[in-house]
Design a protein around this motif. Sequence first.
Motif, PDB file in Angstrom:
ATOM      1  N   SER A 119       0.791  -1.231   0.000  1.00 31.62           N
ATOM      2  CA  SER A 119       0.000   0.000   0.000  1.00 31.62           C
ATOM      3  C   SER A 119       0.826   1.285   0.000  1.00 31.62           C
ATOM      4  CB  SER A 119      -0.923   0.023   1.225  1.00 31.62           C
ATOM      5  OG  SER A 119      -0.163   0.005   2.424  1.00 31.62           O
ATOM      6  N   ALA A 120       2.144   1.179   0.031  1.00 30.83           N
ATOM      7  CA  ALA A 120       2.974   2.383   0.113  1.00 30.83           C
ATOM      8  C   ALA A 120       2.743   3.334  -1.054  1.00 30.83           C
ATOM      9  CB  ALA A 120       4.450   1.998   0.179  1.00 30.83           C
ATOM     10  N   SER A 121       2.376   2.789  -2.209  1.00 31.03           N
ATOM     11  CA  SER A 121       2.174   3.634  -3.382  1.00 31.03           C
ATOM     12  C   SER A 121       0.951   4.534  -3.244  1.00 31.03           C
ATOM     13  CB  SER A 121       2.021   2.764  -4.638  1.00 31.03           C
ATOM     14  OG  SER A 121       0.939   1.857  -4.491  1.00 31.03           O
ATOM     15  N   THR A 122       0.081   4.260  -2.274  1.00 29.14           N
ATOM     16  CA  THR A 122      -1.112   5.097  -2.093  1.00 29.14           C
ATOM     17  C   THR A 122      -0.819   6.354  -1.280  1.00 29.14           C
ATOM     18  OG1 THR A 122      -1.824   4.003  -0.029  1.00 29.14           O
ATOM     19  CG2 THR A 122      -2.542   3.019  -2.116  1.00 29.14           C
ATOM     20  N   ILE A 123       0.302   6.398  -0.588  1.00 27.66           N
ATOM     21  CA  ILE A 123       0.597   7.504   0.326  1.00 27.66           C
ATOM     22  C   ILE A 123       0.629   8.861  -0.378  1.00 27.66           C
ATOM     23  CG2 ILE A 123       2.271   8.431   1.972  1.00 27.66           C
ATOM     24  CD1 ILE A 123       0.692   6.012   2.950  1.00 27.66           C
ATOM     25  N   PRO A 124       1.279   9.003  -1.542  1.00 25.94           N
ATOM     26  CA  PRO A 124       1.278  10.321  -2.205  1.00 25.94           C
ATOM     27  C   PRO A 124      -0.131  10.815  -2.525  1.00 25.94           C
ATOM     28  CG  PRO A 124       2.978   8.916  -3.142  1.00 25.94           C
ATOM     29  CD  PRO A 124       2.156   8.044  -2.254  1.00 25.94           C
ATOM     30  N   ALA A 125      -1.007   9.913  -2.970  1.00 29.29           N
ATOM     31  CA  ALA A 125      -2.379  10.320  -3.297  1.00 29.29           C
ATOM     32  C   ALA A 125      -3.130  10.758  -2.051  1.00 29.29           C
ATOM     33  CB  ALA A 125      -3.121   9.168  -3.982  1.00 29.29           C
ATOM     34  N   VAL A 126      -2.993   9.999  -0.979  1.00 25.87           N
ATOM     35  CA  VAL A 126      -3.671  10.355   0.272  1.00 25.87           C
ATOM     36  C   VAL A 126      -3.142  11.688   0.795  1.00 25.87           C
ATOM     37  CG1 VAL A 126      -4.047   9.663   2.665  1.00 25.87           C
ATOM     38  CG2 VAL A 126      -4.132   7.948   0.845  1.00 25.87           C
ATOM     39  N   GLY A 136      -5.483  18.478  -6.117  1.00 27.64           N
ATOM     40  CA  GLY A 136      -6.532  17.461  -6.072  1.00 27.64           C
ATOM     41  C   GLY A 136      -6.506  16.557  -7.299  1.00 27.64           C
ATOM     42  N   PHE A 137      -6.253  17.148  -8.481  1.00 30.16           N
ATOM     43  CA  PHE A 137      -6.191  16.358  -9.698  1.00 30.16           C
ATOM     44  C   PHE A 137      -4.979  15.421  -9.676  1.00 30.16           C
ATOM     45  CE2 PHE A 137      -5.117  15.897 -14.289  1.00 30.16           C
ATOM     46  CZ  PHE A 137      -6.268  15.201 -14.659  1.00 30.16           C
ATOM     47  N   ALA A 138      -3.890  15.883  -9.086  1.00 35.98           N
ATOM     48  CA  ALA A 138      -2.710  15.025  -8.953  1.00 35.98           C
ATOM     49  C   ALA A 138      -3.030  13.828  -8.075  1.00 35.98           C
ATOM     50  CB  ALA A 138      -1.548  15.821  -8.366  1.00 35.98           C
ATOM     51  N   GLY A 139      -3.784  14.052  -7.008  1.00 40.57           N
ATOM     52  CA  GLY A 139      -4.186  12.938  -6.152  1.00 40.57           C
ATOM     53  C   GLY A 139      -5.073  11.958  -6.891  1.00 40.57           C
ATOM     54  N   THR A 140      -5.968  12.486  -7.733  1.00 38.23           N
ATOM     55  CA  THR A 140      -6.843  11.613  -8.520  1.00 38.23           C
ATOM     56  C   THR A 140      -6.030  10.757  -9.482  1.00 38.23           C
ATOM     57  OG1 THR A 140      -8.626  13.243  -8.389  1.00 38.23           O
ATOM     58  CG2 THR A 140      -8.784  11.567 -10.115  1.00 38.23           C
ATOM     59  N   ALA A 167      -2.982   9.799  -9.096  1.00 43.01           N
ATOM     60  CA  ALA A 167      -2.263   8.789  -8.316  1.00 43.01           C
ATOM     61  C   ALA A 167      -3.175   7.623  -7.955  1.00 43.01           C
ATOM     62  CB  ALA A 167      -1.679   9.428  -7.058  1.00 43.01           C
ATOM     63  N   LEU A 168      -4.413   7.927  -7.599  1.00 46.29           N
ATOM     64  CA  LEU A 168      -5.357   6.867  -7.260  1.00 46.29           C
ATOM     65  C   LEU A 168      -5.699   6.019  -8.486  1.00 46.29           C
ATOM     66  CD1 LEU A 168      -7.788   8.760  -4.856  1.00 46.29           C
ATOM     67  CD2 LEU A 168      -6.123   7.002  -4.243  1.00 46.29           C
ATOM     68  N   ILE A 169      -5.801   6.657  -9.651  1.00 47.72           N
ATOM     69  CA  ILE A 169      -6.071   5.905 -10.878  1.00 47.72           C
ATOM     70  C   ILE A 169      -4.910   4.958 -11.184  1.00 47.72           C
ATOM     71  CG2 ILE A 169      -6.325   6.108 -13.382  1.00 47.72           C
ATOM     72  CD1 ILE A 169      -7.888   8.680 -12.898  1.00 47.72           C
ATOM     73  N   ALA A 170      -3.682   5.447 -10.978  1.00 41.56           N
ATOM     74  CA  ALA A 170      -2.506   4.594 -11.216  1.00 41.56           C
ATOM     75  C   ALA A 170      -2.497   3.391 -10.285  1.00 41.56           C
ATOM     76  CB  ALA A 170      -1.235   5.414 -11.023  1.00 41.56           C
ATOM     77  N   ILE A 171      -3.039   3.553  -9.085  1.00 40.54           N
ATOM     78  CA  ILE A 171      -3.121   2.436  -8.144  1.00 40.54           C
ATOM     79  C   ILE A 171      -4.232   1.472  -8.542  1.00 40.54           C
ATOM     80  CG2 ILE A 171      -3.630   1.824  -5.736  1.00 40.54           C
ATOM     81  CD1 ILE A 171      -2.470   4.629  -5.024  1.00 40.54           C
TER      82      ILE A 171
END
Length: 262
Positions: A34-41, A187-191, A193-197
Amino acid sequence: MQKETGATAPSDSATLSEARRVEREAFQEGWRASASTIPAVFAWGIVSGMAMVKSGMSIFQSLGMSLLVYAGSAQFAVLPLLAVGTPLLVVFFTAMIVNLRFVIFSAAVAPHFEHLPWYRRIWYGFFNGDISMAFFPQRFPNHTVGQPAGKIGFFAAICYPGWVAWQLGATIGILLASQIPESWNIGFAGTLALIAIMIPMTNNLPALVGVVVSGTVAVLALHFPYRLGLLAAMVMGMAAALTVDKFLPVRDKDDEDGEVAT
């Protein structure tokens, strides 16, 4: 009697040591997953912090909301209502509707923690959310209910770091709301990142159908009141995925599982 006590003590100690080792390894596994989710969160936390301050809340009110209301979608849903002085009953109702998905999440995870006392289940329930539901059921499917080994460590690894990242991001957004330009599109950057996950996790036909259906419903229901479109998209997507999974031939399921394992 003393001899028997002395004989069993090392065994109990070894069992406890082994249990701790299993939980440590599960924690490390959960962190790697789950470490890859940290930037998006973190990015979403910054956006939520900025939104709270810009809606008219004070710094202390914003910090309090971030700590107590650990639900970004609920925060974004109620902030406009708070800004215009909407009655609190409507605010609470809106937050409840938006967060109904967490009831489904909790129902899916709860059987795995039935062996814990109620106060610990409440504690873990506070941290349960979208990220945990993305990883925990994959690592511990339904047939592992009743096998508690490693679950607490894995759950902690996919929840605690995300909570810390959210609070850090929200604090930065609250304190620097006037300094961070909206043109940065955090916010769009977070979105993104979540799509990449999400894309690597769409690894079978039921998941793909669920994503397509939920995404379509979310777009069509964008203007539903109280953000009910989010709830509708989640329910319809899950229903579609479960329907496809139910009618998918067993051989096809085995082939997909084999491809994923490979």
